[in-house]
Motif scaffolding. Structure first.
Motif, PDB file in Angstrom:
ATOM      1  N   LYS A   2       0.836  -1.196   0.000  1.00 47.01           N
ATOM      2  CA  LYS A   2       0.000   0.000   0.000  1.00 47.01           C
ATOM      3  C   LYS A   2       0.874   1.251   0.000  1.00 47.01           C
ATOM      4  CE  LYS A   2      -3.896  -2.129   2.337  1.00 47.01           C
ATOM      5  NZ  LYS A   2      -4.797  -2.075   3.473  1.00 47.01           N
ATOM      6  N   LYS A   3       0.310   2.317  -0.562  1.00 44.00           N
ATOM      7  CA  LYS A   3       1.047   3.567  -0.748  1.00 44.00           C
ATOM      8  C   LYS A   3       1.628   4.102   0.568  1.00 44.00           C
ATOM      9  CE  LYS A   3       0.415   7.921  -3.205  1.00 44.00           C
ATOM     10  NZ  LYS A   3      -0.548   8.752  -3.918  1.00 44.00           N
ATOM     11  N   HIS A   4       0.822   4.116   1.648  1.00 44.54           N
ATOM     12  CA  HIS A   4       1.306   4.665   2.915  1.00 44.54           C
ATOM     13  C   HIS A   4       2.389   3.778   3.534  1.00 44.54           C
ATOM     14  CE1 HIS A   4      -1.802   1.882   4.400  1.00 44.54           C
ATOM     15  NE2 HIS A   4      -1.145   1.887   5.544  1.00 44.54           N
ATOM     16  N   ARG A   5       2.285   2.466   3.320  1.00 45.05           N
ATOM     17  CA  ARG A   5       3.316   1.560   3.830  1.00 45.05           C
ATOM     18  C   ARG A   5       4.620   1.749   3.068  1.00 45.05           C
ATOM     19  NH1 ARG A   5       0.267  -4.206   4.936  1.00 45.05           N
ATOM     20  NH2 ARG A   5      -1.042  -3.491   6.662  1.00 45.05           N
ATOM     21  N   ALA A   7       5.640   4.517   1.629  1.00 45.73           N
ATOM     22  CA  ALA A   7       6.216   5.793   2.055  1.00 45.73           C
ATOM     23  C   ALA A   7       6.953   5.637   3.388  1.00 45.73           C
ATOM     24  CB  ALA A   7       5.128   6.857   2.169  1.00 45.73           C
ATOM     25  N   LEU A   8       6.351   4.925   4.328  1.00 44.71           N
ATOM     26  CA  LEU A   8       6.987   4.702   5.622  1.00 44.71           C
ATOM     27  C   LEU A   8       8.234   3.852   5.460  1.00 44.71           C
ATOM     28  CD1 LEU A   8       7.067   4.989   8.682  1.00 44.71           C
ATOM     29  CD2 LEU A   8       5.554   2.999   8.825  1.00 44.71           C
ATOM     30  N   ASP A  46       1.146  -2.115   9.586  1.00 48.19           N
ATOM     31  CA  ASP A  46       0.838  -0.692   9.706  1.00 48.19           C
ATOM     32  C   ASP A  46       1.511  -0.146  10.959  1.00 48.19           C
ATOM     33  OD1 ASP A  46      -0.777  -0.242   7.432  1.00 48.19           O
ATOM     34  OD2 ASP A  46      -2.472  -1.179   8.437  1.00 48.19           O
TER      35      ASP A  46
END
Length: 70
Positions: A2-5, A7-8, A46
């Motif tokens: 996923k995009k947010h993962r 980025a992190l 997450d």
């Protein structure tokens, strides 16, 4: 991933590369487990907001959040 993962993951890898740290070093500084840092870097877990703050602040960054209405 996923995009947010992603980025992190990139952020964590960047911190480690810049400061030549191991996952264990980041974990020790942030008082989180090395396995948790590994999961975040691999994008399989997450990150809680509290954990993110720990990681950011313990590695010399200041978290600044700006919320604005759409």
């Amino acid at each position: 991933m996923k995009k947010h993962r992603k980025a992190l993951s990139n952020f964590l890898k960047g911190i480690r590369a810049e400061d030549m740290l191991r996952q264990k070093d980041v974990a020790t500084l942030s008082k989180l487990s090395q396995s948790y840092i590994s999961k975040l870097e691999r994008g399989v877990s997450d990150c809680s907001f509290k954990a993110f703050i720990k990681i950011v602040e313990s590695n010399g960054f200041k978290l600044k959040i700006k919320i604005k209405k759409k």
